[in-house]
Design a protein around this motif. Structure first.
Motif, short mmCIF file in Angstrom:
data_model
loop_
_atom_site.label_atom_id
_atom_site.label_comp_id
_atom_site.label_asym_id
_atom_site.label_seq_id
_atom_site.Cartn_x
_atom_site.Cartn_y
_atom_site.Cartn_z
N VAL A 32 0.83 -1.20 0.00
CA VAL A 32 0.00 0.00 0.00
C VAL A 32 0.87 1.26 0.00
CG1 VAL A 32 -1.63 1.35 1.39
CG2 VAL A 32 -2.01 -1.09 1.05
N VAL A 33 1.86 1.32 0.88
CA VAL A 33 2.70 2.51 0.98
C VAL A 33 3.47 2.77 -0.32
CG1 VAL A 33 4.72 3.48 2.17
CG2 VAL A 33 2.90 2.40 3.49
N VAL A 34 4.11 1.75 -0.84
CA VAL A 34 4.92 1.91 -2.05
C VAL A 34 4.03 2.27 -3.25
CG1 VAL A 34 6.38 0.70 -3.72
CG2 VAL A 34 6.82 0.47 -1.27
N ASN A 35 2.88 1.63 -3.38
CA ASN A 35 2.03 1.92 -4.52
C ASN A 35 1.37 3.29 -4.41
OD1 ASN A 35 1.99 -0.23 -6.64
ND2 ASN A 35 1.83 -1.46 -4.79
N LEU A 36 1.10 3.77 -3.21
CA LEU A 36 0.63 5.15 -3.06
C LEU A 36 1.71 6.13 -3.51
CD1 LEU A 36 -1.33 5.10 0.31
CD2 LEU A 36 -2.25 5.53 -1.97
N PHE A 37 2.95 5.86 -3.14
CA PHE A 37 4.06 6.70 -3.56
C PHE A 37 4.21 6.68 -5.08
CE2 PHE A 37 8.58 7.06 -4.66
CZ PHE A 37 8.81 8.37 -4.23
N ILE A 38 4.17 5.50 -5.67
CA ILE A 38 4.29 5.38 -7.13
C ILE A 38 3.13 6.09 -7.83
CG2 ILE A 38 4.17 3.75 -9.05
CD1 ILE A 38 5.79 1.80 -7.35
N PHE A 39 1.93 5.94 -7.31
CA PHE A 39 0.77 6.61 -7.90
C PHE A 39 0.94 8.12 -7.83
CE2 PHE A 39 -3.48 8.51 -7.51
CZ PHE A 39 -4.01 8.11 -8.72
N GLY A 40 1.35 8.61 -6.66
CA GLY A 40 1.59 10.05 -6.51
C GLY A 40 2.66 10.55 -7.45
#
Length: 98
Positions: A32-40
């Motif tokens: 969740v954390v990494v994919n939120l960062f990638i999405f942002g």
């Protein structure tokens, strides 16, 4: 017939299963954390091109398979336990042959 587990065996099995579940929860949190960062990053740094969906889906598949192995195949009455029991019985039969 399956013999009852000793308290030490129960404790070891419980620790192993709890560790596997904790490992999945950590995996899901990092996902969740990494994919939120990638999405942002994809939205604000590189425009609106939705390339961030590819790591989300690929890693998501891995997370789902990890969850299946922990929560479905790793449970007490699951497939894995039945297979282990069959192998144990087969080995005992071979050992008891003259």
């Amino acid at each position: 017939m399956k013999s009852p587990l000793s308290p030490e065996e129960i404790d070891a099995l419980a620790r192993k299963r709890a560790g596997a579940k904790l490992g999945w929860y950590i995996h899901a949190s990092v996902y969740v954390v990494v994919n939120l960062f990638i999405f942002g990053l994809s939205q604000y740094a590189f425009g609106t091109r939705p390339w961030s969906v590819y790591p989300l889906l690929g890693w998501g598949l891995g997370l789902v398979l990890h969850g299946v192995s922990v929560f479905v195949l790793g449970t007490g009455g699951g497939l894995r336990e039945r297979m282990v029991q069959k192998e144990r019985e087969r080995l005992q039969r071979q050992q008891n042959r003259p």
